[in-house]
Scaffold this active site. Sequence first.
Site, short mmCIF file in Angstrom:
data_model
loop_
_atom_site.label_atom_id
_atom_site.label_comp_id
_atom_site.label_asym_id
_atom_site.label_seq_id
_atom_site.Cartn_x
_atom_site.Cartn_y
_atom_site.Cartn_z
N LYS A 10 46.46 35.50 56.01
CA LYS A 10 46.07 34.41 55.20
C LYS A 10 44.88 35.38 53.25
CE LYS A 10 46.71 30.95 58.17
NZ LYS A 10 48.08 30.76 58.25
N ASP A 68 51.93 46.94 52.57
CA ASP A 68 51.05 47.62 53.78
C ASP A 68 49.76 48.46 52.63
OD1 ASP A 68 50.50 48.07 56.33
OD2 ASP A 68 51.56 50.53 56.75
N PHE A 148 37.64 41.39 52.61
CA PHE A 148 38.05 40.95 54.36
C PHE A 148 38.35 43.05 54.46
CE2 PHE A 148 41.78 41.05 52.11
CZ PHE A 148 42.79 41.21 52.24
N GLY A 149 38.81 43.05 55.15
CA GLY A 149 39.20 44.27 56.24
C GLY A 149 37.52 44.98 56.05
N LYS A 171 37.72 41.92 41.84
CA LYS A 171 38.01 42.83 43.04
C LYS A 171 39.88 42.69 42.83
CE LYS A 171 39.56 43.63 47.54
NZ LYS A 171 40.12 43.30 48.92
N HIS A 176 43.37 48.30 44.73
CA HIS A 176 44.73 48.81 45.32
C HIS A 176 45.46 48.33 45.01
CE1 HIS A 176 41.73 47.99 48.02
NE2 HIS A 176 43.23 47.19 48.72
N ARG A 177 45.29 46.56 46.29
CA ARG A 177 46.55 45.69 46.11
C ARG A 177 46.43 45.29 44.16
NH1 ARG A 177 44.87 43.45 49.79
NH2 ARG A 177 45.72 44.38 51.44
#
Length: 190
Positions: A10, A68, A148-149, A171, A176-177
Amino acid sequence: MKLVFATNNKNKILEVQQMLPESIEIISLESIGCFEEIPETADTIEENAIMKANYVTQKYGYDCFADDTGLEVESLNGEPGVLSARYAGEQRNADDNMNKLLEALANKTNRDAQFKTVIALNLKGKQCLFTGIARGEITLEKTGNQGFGYDPIFKTEGYNATFAQLSLEEKGKISHRGKATGQLIAFLKN
């Protein structure tokens, strides 16, 4: 345009939806009746993204995209890499993963790292890949409560804050995303 985002995370859905223009609507796996865990058993980040996108397209018949992401630490020969989510075990606990990584780097002076995201898009019978990389370093301790992460221990180049200290919007512009999603959006607009 409606696209299935092949993830149950999510946080990822929220992060990516915020970057997309209003003309692109994300459909969740839940919305298409996909409640199973999609396999991520490939050896590379690219192959995992492709595997997830193909799973949804082949099993459910939808155009979709999947991503991914891996954190690659230079002094650890690219670890945790493709195993980033399960670095400390199958429980996929972010704190456990960060603690293990900080332990592994305890005696290392080189803390250079990069986040790498690959998005696989299946659209109208064709597949495209988009890659985003954010270079930076692993901090000595966790700082911040956003994201997160591994966000609390990753400081990207040019910033004096971890990803966990930045707003989703900040962010999204440098991550990267965010970079991979930007390529996806540019492709979909054409």
